[in-house]
Design an enzyme around this catalytic site. Structure first.
Site, PDB file in Angstrom:
ATOM      1  N   ASP A  33      98.561  49.123 -38.028  1.00 55.61           N
ATOM      2  CA  ASP A  33      97.716  48.388 -37.084  1.00 55.61           C
ATOM      3  C   ASP A  33      98.540  47.602 -36.060  1.00 55.61           C
ATOM      4  O   ASP A  33      98.379  46.374 -35.919  1.00 55.61           O
ATOM      5  CB  ASP A  33      96.817  47.397 -37.864  1.00 55.61           C
ATOM      6  CG  ASP A  33      95.989  48.093 -38.937  1.00 55.61           C
ATOM      7  OD1 ASP A  33      95.576  49.239 -38.719  1.00 55.61           O
ATOM      8  OD2 ASP A  33      95.770  47.463 -39.994  1.00 55.61           O
ATOM      9  N   GLU A 205      86.099  51.187 -35.321  1.00 58.86           N
ATOM     10  CA  GLU A 205      86.722  49.914 -35.680  1.00 58.86           C
ATOM     11  C   GLU A 205      87.863  49.635 -34.721  1.00 58.86           C
ATOM     12  O   GLU A 205      87.975  50.296 -33.687  1.00 58.86           O
ATOM     13  CB  GLU A 205      87.193  49.943 -37.143  1.00 58.86           C
ATOM     14  CG  GLU A 205      88.119  51.093 -37.489  1.00 58.86           C
ATOM     15  CD  GLU A 205      88.554  51.103 -38.949  1.00 58.86           C
ATOM     16  OE1 GLU A 205      88.195  50.208 -39.713  1.00 58.86           O
ATOM     17  OE2 GLU A 205      89.289  52.042 -39.334  1.00 58.86           O
TER      18      GLU A 205
HETATM   19  O1  FUB Z   1      94.588  48.363 -41.990  1.00 61.57           O
HETATM   20  C1  FUB Z   1      93.332  48.289 -42.590  1.00 61.57           C
HETATM   21  C2  FUB Z   1      92.298  48.868 -41.684  1.00 61.57           C
HETATM   22  O2  FUB Z   1      92.565  50.232 -41.439  1.00 61.57           O
HETATM   23  C3  FUB Z   1      92.289  48.263 -40.315  1.00 61.57           C
HETATM   24  O3  FUB Z   1      91.735  47.005 -40.267  1.00 61.57           O
HETATM   25  C4  FUB Z   1      91.572  49.322 -39.584  1.00 61.57           C
HETATM   26  O4  FUB Z   1      91.585  49.199 -38.204  1.00 61.57           O
HETATM   27  C5  FUB Z   1      92.275  50.552 -40.102  1.00 61.57           C
HETATM   28  O5  FUB Z   1      93.476  50.786 -39.433  1.00 61.57           O
END
Ligand code: FUB
Length: 443
Positions: A33, A205
């Site tokens: 991320d 997301e």
């Molecule tokens: O790293 C955990 C989760 O996976 C993140 O918050 C999302 O965006 C995905 O990358």
């Protein structure tokens, strides 16, 4: 002669402004991320920190993150790890055994640095909250607030400050949402609003908003088919309305389920930071940050970015060149493999198995007076490598005889005259039996 010297010094000045890099960029730990920010002329990287969870640490087979590190770099190759800045055991409201410190962001306002992070609440009924930690410097020390931001439940916070000074926070809650932030950067100033006109099917997301030439780019990972791809919508204001515009990066061909990204403009070039499970090919919840260059079309739309191992910038011929981070590879007889499957952070090697198999590593800067080349290699039956410049049929810079043996050795060979400047490097198996190569370096 004088002209040549002037040309060479100009080239060196130009090159000193260029950036060097290879993917993945953080080589000793997982770094998912990746949110990159430019503060005070340096690039700071705020990734989440995947670990391989042990028994009792979070949910088996799932993401496992207990803290955040921050890294900085001036050339996008050499990254300084400033250590842990926020940890699940040191934030009042966070479940100290939650292992769910997911994708963060950081932004500067009036000389203070605000680090936003999602984490599981101590009170499980409250779900994931978004916290803030504040510092006087990008690398910390950060002091976390004792409560999460009221009214913001969800993950993946991203903060943007517009030219008029208004700050906005985007996150993944009940859909992808946006709210204004108060001047103090720690409270919402408006109700969360679901961003409209985005695809309705498939998980979305990791929002990241940036502005360029008066256009606002709302970008996010979205599962259109099987795994996440990076998509974007464009609009004329930070709260939209946005119009779906296209795909920035396709789904991972090796099926890393998530992708998560950020953008920066640094020294006149735009970069996309994203992640892939390079060091953990069998478990896609252990990911690593990568960088590739990005470009815009004249109408402001984003050109699709193809993920590379080579990454960004020009490499120096006098440093170790890891040709396994290649730009291209022959269809037959050439492949890469981990050096040590039990310790993937040792990196990769190139395997050349059949005559004329090759691997190409682009944009290496050769300075004057290169006399020899060293190759770290192993060949159980012995083989002959040829190093060519620019392309598979380019001029031969060296022939390197790799002796028969089972141990890695560093072999030195003479180099024919190389015109100073930037060349691609091609390593070819010329004769003999298979050869494995770790790195190449010119002297
Ligand atoms: O790293 C955990 C989760 O996976 C993140 O918050 C999302 O965006 C995905 O990358």
């Amino acid at each position: 002669m004088k002209n040549y010297k002037v040309f060479l010094s100009t080239l060196l000045i130009l090159l000193s402004n260029q950036l060097f890099g290879q993917n993945p960029i953080i080589r000793d730990q997982f770094s998912a991320d990746p949110t990159a920010r430019v503060f005070n002329g340096k690039v700071y990287l705020y990734p989440s920190h995947d670990i391989l969870g042990k028994e009792g640490q979070g949910r088996p087979g799932w993401f496992c993150m207990e803290d955040y590190h921050v890294f900085s770099s001036e050339n996008l190759t050499d990254w300084t790890d400033h250590g842990v800045i926020v940890s699940q055991t040191k934030v009042d409201w966070v479940n100290p055994e939650g292992y769910s410190m997911w994708a963060p962001d950081c932004i500067e306002r009036n000389g203070k640095y605000y680090f936003y992070f999602p984490a599981g609440n101590k009170d499980a009924k409250k779900g994931m909250g978004i916290g803030v930690a504040i510092a006087d410097k990008p690398e910390g020390p950060y002091v976390p607030l004792s409560e999460p931001i009221k009214g913001a439940t969800g993950i993946d916070p991203n903060v943007f400050i517009d030219k008029d000074g208004q700050a906005y926070m985007y996150w993944a809650g009940n859909g992808l949402v946006v709210a204004k932030l108060k001047e103090n950067m720690t409270e919402l100033a408006s109700e969360p609003l679901v961003i409209a006109n985005l695809p309705t099917e498939g998980l979305k997301e990791g929002p990241f908003l940036f502005e360029r030439n008066g256009k606002y780019y709302f970008t996010f990972p979205h599962v259109q088919n099987k795994t996440e791809r990076l998509e974007y919508a464009m609009g004329d204001s930070p709260m939209g309305p946005f119009k779906m515009t296209g795909v920035i990066m396709d789904e991972s061909p090796t099926e890393c389920w998530t992708n998560h990204h950020s953008f920066i403009q640094y020294k006149d070039q735009w970069y996309l930071f994203y992640h892939h499970n390079d060091y953990s090919p069998k478990f896609d919840k252990n990911r690593s940050a990568r960088i590739d260059s990005m470009f815009f079309n004249n109408d402001g739309t984003i050109q699709k970015v193809t993920p590379t191992l080579r990454g960004v910038g020009v490499s120096c011929s006098k440093k170790l060149i890891e040709i396994d981070r290649y730009s291209d590879i022959s269809k037959i007889g050439a492949s890469i493999a981990l050096l040590d499957t039990l310790n993937t952070f040792k990196g990769w090697k190139t395997k050349l198995d059949s005559k004329n198999a090759w691997i190409r590593y682009n944009t290496v800067h050769f300075c004057e007076k290169i006399k020899s080349v060293q190759v770290k290699a192993v060949s159980t039956e012995g083989g002959m490598l040829e190093i060519r410049l620019d392309n598979e049929n380019g001029s031969v810079a060296a022939e390197v005889k790799i002796p028969k043996g089972v141990d890695w050795s560093v072999v030195t060979a003479k180099v024919s005259k190389i015109k100073p400047g930037v060349h691609n490097l091609v390593v070819i198996l010329k004769e003999g039996n298979p050869v494995e190569v770790d790195w190449v370096q010119f002297k």
